[in-house]
Design an enzyme around this catalytic site. Structure first.
Site, PDB file in Angstrom:
ATOM      1  CD  GLU A 115      -2.915  -1.320   0.201  1.00 26.75           C
ATOM      2  OE1 GLU A 115      -2.902  -0.495  -0.740  1.00 26.75           O
ATOM      3  OE2 GLU A 115      -3.704  -2.270   0.270  1.00 26.75           O
ATOM      4  CG  HIS A 138      -4.291   0.056   5.667  1.00 25.02           C
ATOM      5  ND1 HIS A 138      -5.636   0.227   5.492  1.00 25.02           N
ATOM      6  CD2 HIS A 138      -4.032  -1.218   5.288  1.00 25.02           C
ATOM      7  CE1 HIS A 138      -6.159  -0.890   5.018  1.00 25.02           C
ATOM      8  NE2 HIS A 138      -5.214  -1.791   4.889  1.00 25.02           N
ATOM      9  CG  HIS A 140      -7.371  -4.983   7.956  1.00 21.12           C
ATOM     10  ND1 HIS A 140      -6.720  -6.145   7.576  1.00 21.12           N
ATOM     11  CD2 HIS A 140      -7.020  -4.050   7.031  1.00 21.12           C
ATOM     12  CE1 HIS A 140      -6.009  -5.919   6.478  1.00 21.12           C
ATOM     13  NE2 HIS A 140      -6.162  -4.658   6.134  1.00 21.12           N
ATOM     14  CD  GLU A 168     -12.418   9.663  23.099  1.00 17.98           C
ATOM     15  OE1 GLU A 168     -13.159   8.661  23.192  1.00 17.98           O
ATOM     16  OE2 GLU A 168     -11.191   9.608  23.221  1.00 17.98           O
ATOM     17  CG  HIS A 209      -9.265  -3.464   2.887  1.00 22.25           C
ATOM     18  ND1 HIS A 209      -8.549  -3.622   1.735  1.00 22.25           N
ATOM     19  CD2 HIS A 209      -8.347  -3.502   3.887  1.00 22.25           C
ATOM     20  CE1 HIS A 209      -7.264  -3.751   2.027  1.00 22.25           C
ATOM     21  NE2 HIS A 209      -7.118  -3.679   3.332  1.00 22.25           N
TER      22      HIS A 209
HETATM   23  O1  2HA Z   1      -0.523  -4.733   4.045  1.00 21.22           O
HETATM   24  O2  2HA Z   1      -3.474  -4.574   4.733  1.00 21.22           O
HETATM   25  O3  2HA Z   1      -4.270  -3.615   2.386  1.00 21.22           O
HETATM   26  C1  2HA Z   1      -1.566  -5.608   3.893  1.00 21.22           C
HETATM   27  C2  2HA Z   1      -2.833  -4.875   3.758  1.00 21.22           C
HETATM   28  C3  2HA Z   1      -3.241  -4.516   2.402  1.00 21.22           C
HETATM   29 ZN    ZN Z   2      -5.402  -3.797   4.376  1.00 16.60          ZN
END
Ligand code: 2HA
Ligand code: ZN
Length: 276
Positions: A115, A138, A140, A168, A209
């Site tokens: 990414e 990033h 999840h 908050e 995602h």
């Molecule tokens: O790095 O999360 O979106 C692995 C991920 C791809």
């Molecule tokens: Zn990811």
């Protein structure tokens, strides 16, 4: 001092471990990049040689000369704190902008995260609005991802939902959250769509995602994601208690909160003029 023992690597280890422990980075999920300044890099004697050059697949010339400590493609956040020199790397964007010079790390032949385009495009977009911009993160987060199935992918609807889950939220992300359509991860297209949203937001939803967050420091961006995910968790918990809401934070409560904490809610989502 060796870069390996620096506060930057230490912070990267701490944050990736926290993200893993929260269950937001299963397997090789997630990636983090942290910009270092020239002065910061100059403090270390072991960063003055290029180990190897790594091509990148888009034009990063607006960032030429900048340094990024970044997690590696395919690496598990579970492991980063034990193997930082293998699972992260410090790279410098070359003048041509189509490759990076590796100065430290990725010592088993690794490369920056898949990414990386989305990270660098976000750094480009955010540096235009915030000269202190340093971090892109990033991961999840479970409840946040779940929201992208059960709720409309509507920025106003999701932003106001999250604002109303806890006092908050509005204070931490008064601009709300951006949302892109579902797109294939790792592509320049998802990177550009994310960066476009970052002109207005510091948090962007990747439906089904995960989340992209950005800001001035690792703690701030981590805290931003934590706050967004906590709001989503409260929403999940309300649903699991039957979903029957007896009382709530109203639009007027949000306006009072904004005044009291000196923040400006995104005017597209909440007008500060009280309409009676
Ligand atoms: O790095 O999360 O979106 C692995 C991920 C791809
Ligand atoms: Zn990811």
């Amino acid at each position: 001092m060796e870069f390996k023992n620096s506060k930057y690597v230490e912070k990267m280890c701490e944050i990736t471990n926290e993200l893993y422990k929260h269950g937001w980075d299963e397997r090789n999920g997630g990636n983090v990049s942290l910009r270092l300044t020239q002065d910061e890099v100059d403090q270390f004697d072991d960063l003055n040689k290029v180990i190897r050059n790594i091509p990148i697949k888009f034009d990063a010339t607006p960032l030429a000369g900048q340094y990024y400590l970044v997690t590696g493609t395919g690496r598990y956040f579970k492991n980063v704190h034990n193997y930082p020199e293998r699972d992260t790397g410090l790279v410098k964007i070359t003048d041509e902008g189509n490759s990076v010079d590796l100065l430290w790390g990725f010592n088993d032949g690794g490369q920056p995260t898949s990414e990386f385009p989305a990270h660098l495009m976000t750094h480009i977009a955010r540096q235009k609005v915030d000269s202190n911009q340093r971090v892109v993160m990033h991961c999840h987060p479970t409840n946040w991802v779940a929201l992208s199935f059960t709720r409309n992918l509507d920025e106003k609807e999701i932003s106001k939902l999250l604002w109303k889950m806890q006092a908050e939220s509005l204070v931490v992300f008064p601009e709300g959250v951006g949302i892109i359509p579902y797109m294939t991860p790792g592509t320049n297209e998802i990177g550009q769509a994310t960066a476009d949203k970052m002109n207005e937001f510091r948090v962007v939803m990747w439906p089904h995602h995960g989340i992209f967050g950005c800001g001035d420091s690792m703690d701030e961006v981590y805290g931003l994601i934590e706050t967004v995910e906590k709001a989503a968790l409260i929403y999940t918990t309300i649903q699991s208690q039957g979903g029957d809401i007896k009382q709530e934070i109203t639009d007027d409560d949000l306006r009072d909160l904004a005044k009291s904490f000196g923040v400006t809610p995104n005017p597209k989502f909440l007008s500060m003029d009280k309409v009676k």
